[in-house]
Each structure stands twice: as structure tokens, then as C-alpha cells.
Design an enzyme around this catalytic site. Structure first.
Site, PDB file in Angstrom:
ATOM      1  N   GLU A  64      13.390  -3.896  -2.879  1.00  0.00           N
ATOM      2  CA  GLU A  64      12.432  -3.977  -3.971  1.00  0.00           C
ATOM      3  C   GLU A  64      13.077  -3.746  -5.320  1.00  0.00           C
ATOM      4  O   GLU A  64      12.749  -4.412  -6.311  1.00  0.00           O
ATOM      5  CB  GLU A  64      11.304  -2.960  -3.755  1.00  0.00           C
ATOM      6  CG  GLU A  64      10.255  -2.987  -4.844  1.00  0.00           C
ATOM      7  CD  GLU A  64       9.103  -2.029  -4.593  1.00  0.00           C
ATOM      8  OE1 GLU A  64       8.285  -1.850  -5.505  1.00  0.00           O
ATOM      9  OE2 GLU A  64       9.027  -1.461  -3.486  1.00  0.00           O
ATOM     10  N   GLY A 116       0.823  -1.195   0.000  1.00  0.00           N
ATOM     11  CA  GLY A 116       0.000   0.000   0.000  1.00  0.00           C
ATOM     12  C   GLY A 116       0.860   1.249   0.000  1.00  0.00           C
ATOM     13  O   GLY A 116       0.970   1.932   1.019  1.00  0.00           O
TER      14      GLY A 116
END
Length: 377
Positions: free
Chosen positions: A247, A130
Site C-alpha cells: 500500500e 476496512g
């Protein structure tokens, strides 16, 4: 061509590689999956993830005290390279294993570790991210989702968008604004939220290929218990920057289209003779990208947050992925040429998804800004 495009010198961790190769081969022979591009984002198969979990291949870098194996990020890189080159369906555990688990290990309370980490390691918990919002994509610090203090925790209100896998997720990592001030990077806090919490709604976003993995997630006064704060209140930005190294710095930033490259490399030489030079250049670039990924992994093992190195890898890796598709287009005449439609590697789907390669995880302009800040030695 018969050259193995992954045959590059370096630390090998052959026992781990052999285990993963044996697993994916057995699943393919049994017809349980077909190799696909973008498998870390679109290849959702909880049973495959649970099989990896049963073999101790999820959370391998985490301390043994929390259920991990205490191995290095370099060891995990060997595992993830093999999974991605096989186009294996790893989306169910990828986000939790790649960045949420490590963030909790580094910054989570003992209660949060005990509550969340076992579910990630067992592949029972599926995480989504999110972060991005309708008005705050690559400019993540401009987000407007708020978390306000109430008795026993926080109330969250706002929207997140481009949330991959939210319709499958059991949990969402949430970045929200807890304090407003003059500096937008200050006053952000990270939370771990149950997706079945009252007030959460998930709306699908269908992409150009007609596939559904993106979503919009809305939060309408969603209660989050106090112990679900990850790290320090109002100081989440530093943790986000660190997390983005996990990431952006992994092999998924250049191996998304590997199954397509492998199909070209493994084709008879006479069938792809007109792109032989292009393929040679791609294989050479792949070797360089792999070395960059190993450098990022070694930096993470040293306790660093290799922000610039990870940004460099993602920027160059995205360009590589696009170029693989262009060479495939020439080699196979867009899927309708000498050998007919590409088999199993999902050329059409990958081509339609490719505009997103350079956006997810940070737009190219943001990455170039990070790269430009590197110290000149």
C-alpha cells in the site's frame, strides 16, 4: 518547458508502457475520460478497469496458476506509473490489484483463491479497506471491531471509517479483533466480507471539495463464513504489516498530483519562468522517488516485506505531492493568473484533498517511527 518529467533511466518494460499509453490515448481522444489528480482513489470507472482486465493488465504479478501472468512487481510498476501519469480512472480495481489479491495469493486458502482472485482479475469485484476506525486510525492495532466465533464462521460487530469507495465496493477487506490480550498487536484476524451481507451499512462522508469517496461502514452482527478468513486466526498483524508495504510503496504515493506537474512542465517557458527553478527541483525529486519505488518493487519480487523502505517512500512522496501544489499555486496564481484556471488537472480539488495525503496509509508520525527503526549499516 517541454521536458518529460518521467524520462528517467531504468528498466523500462516498453511493451507494457506502450500498451498502456495507447489505451489511455484512445480513451482520451474518444472523450471517455479527462486526466485528474488522485485518480487511483477518486477516478472510479468500472468500464476502464474491465478494459485493462481484458488486456491482462490486472493481477499481472500473480502466478499463472491463479489466472495471473507471473510477471514481476517491477513490471507492474511500469504499468501503474503510466496509468497514474495519465490520470486514468483506475479506482475500481486499484485496491484489489494492489494489495488484496497479493495478500490472498500469499496467505489465502485454495478455496479463497478460487473464489476471489478471478473476480479481481476480471475487474468484476471492487474492494475497499476496512482498517481505520473512529478511535483507531494510524494506531491500527487499537481497533475495537470484533469477530466472535459462531457455528460455521464469525459474527462481526463494529465500525470502520474513512473507507474509500465502500459505496461502490462488492467486497471489503476487514481487520477485526478475534482475541483480547495484553498485547494489542496480538489477536487480530483478516477477513474477506461480501458488502451485500445483512447487517452492513454504508454512510457517506463528504470531503472539503464536496466530493464523496470516503465512507463509514458499520457491522451489526454480520456473519462471515469460516472460509473467508485470510491467513491465520489471531496472527493477522504480521500480514497487515506486509500488506502495508504494497500500500505504501507504490507510485500512487508520489504521482497523485502528477497531472498538475505535467501541465506546468508542458507550459510555454515564458509563462512559468518564475518557477523554473522550483520545477527543476521537483523533477529531480521525482527521479529519486521513482528509484525508491523501483527498489521497493524489487524487494517485493525477492519475497521481502520492505516496511521501512515503503514508509520512506510514502513520507517523502507525500511531501513532494504537497510541494507540487505549492509550485502550481505560484505558477498559475492559484488558478486565476496568467493562464486562467488549470485545465483538466483538478487543481482546486487536489488542493482541498491535500490534507489527507499525509494521513491515508499512515500518518507522518507513524512513518517516521518506522523509518527510525531501520538498521544503520
Amino acid at each position: 518547458m517541454t521536458t518529460n518529467a518521467m524520462a528517467v533511466p531504468g528498466q523500462s518494460y516498453e511493451s507494457l508502457r506502450d500498451e498502456v499509453r495507447g489505451l489511455v490515448q484512445s480513451w482520451r481522444q474518444a472523450g471517455r475520460y479527462s486526466p485528474s489528480s488522485d485518480s487511483w482513489l477518486r477516478g472510479f470507472d468500472p468500464e476502464f478497469s474491465r478494459e485493462l482486465a481484458a488486456r491482462g493488465l490486472i493481477g499481472i504479478t500473480w502466478p499463472t496458476a491463479v489466472g495471473g501472468r507471473g510477471l514481476s512487481n517491477v513490471a507492474r510498476l511500469a504499468v501503474t506509473e503510466e496509468l497514474l501519469r495519465a490520470g486514468a480512472p483506475v479506482a475500481a480495481h486499484w485496491v484489489g490489484d494492489r494489495q488484496i489479491g497479493p495478500a490472498i495469493v500469499r496467505h489465502g486458502s485454495e478455496r479463497l483463491k478460487a473464489e476471489i482472485l478471478p473476480g479481481i482479475i476480471s475487474a468484476d469485484y471492487v474492494f475497499c479497506l476496512g482498517m481505520s476506525e473512529p478511535e483507531a486510525g494510524s494506531d491500527l492495532a487499537s481497533l475495537q471491531t470484533t469477530a466472535s466465533r459462531v457455528e460455521g464462521g464469525w459474527l462481526v460487530k463494529g465500525r470502520k471509517v474513512w473507507t474509500s469507495g465502500a459505496h461502490h465496493a462488492t467486497h471489503i477487506y476487514l481487520l477485526a479483533r478475534t482475541t483480547r490480550g495484553e498485547k494489542k498487536h496480538v489477536g487480530l484476524t483478516e477477513f474477506i466480507v461480501d458488502m451485500d451481507s445483512p447487517g452492513i451499512a454504508v454512510s457517506p462522508i463528504v470531503d472539503l471539495a464536496g466530493e464523496h469517496h470516503f465512507n463509514e461502514v458499520s457491522f451489526d452482527e454480520v456473519f462471515v463464513p469460516e472460509h473467508r478468513v485470510l491467513g491465520e486466526i489471531d496472527r493477522g498483524w504480521a500480514q497487515v504489516v506486509e500488506q502495508l508495504s504494497f500500500e505504501r510503496g507504490g507510485p500512487e504515493r508520489f504521482l497523485t498530483t502528477y497531472p498538475i506537474l505535467a501541465e506546468i512542465v508542458e507550459a510555454p517557458a515564458e509563462a512559468v519562468a518564475d518557477v523554473a527553478v522550483d520545477v527543476g527541483q521537483l523533477v529531480a525529486r521525482l527521479a529519486t522517488l521513482r528509484e525508491l519505488a523501483w527498489q521497493v518493487a524489487r524487494a517485493l519480487d525477492a519475497g521481502d516485506a520492505p516496511v521501512q523502505q515503503a514508509a520512506t517512500l510514502k513520507y517523502l512522496g507525500n511531501a513532494f505531492e504537497h510541494d507540487v501544489l505549492e509550485v502550481a499555486r505560484k505558477a498559475f496564481d492559484g488558478g486565476h493568473g496568467r493562464r486562467g484556471r488549470l485545465g483538466g488537472s483538478g487543481f482546486r480539488s487536489a488542493l482541498l484533498a491535500s490534507p489527507g495525503y499525509s494521513i491515508r496509509g499512515g500518518a507522518a508520525e507513524v512513518l517516521l517511527s518506522l523509518i527510525a527503526r531501520q538498521e544503520i549499516m
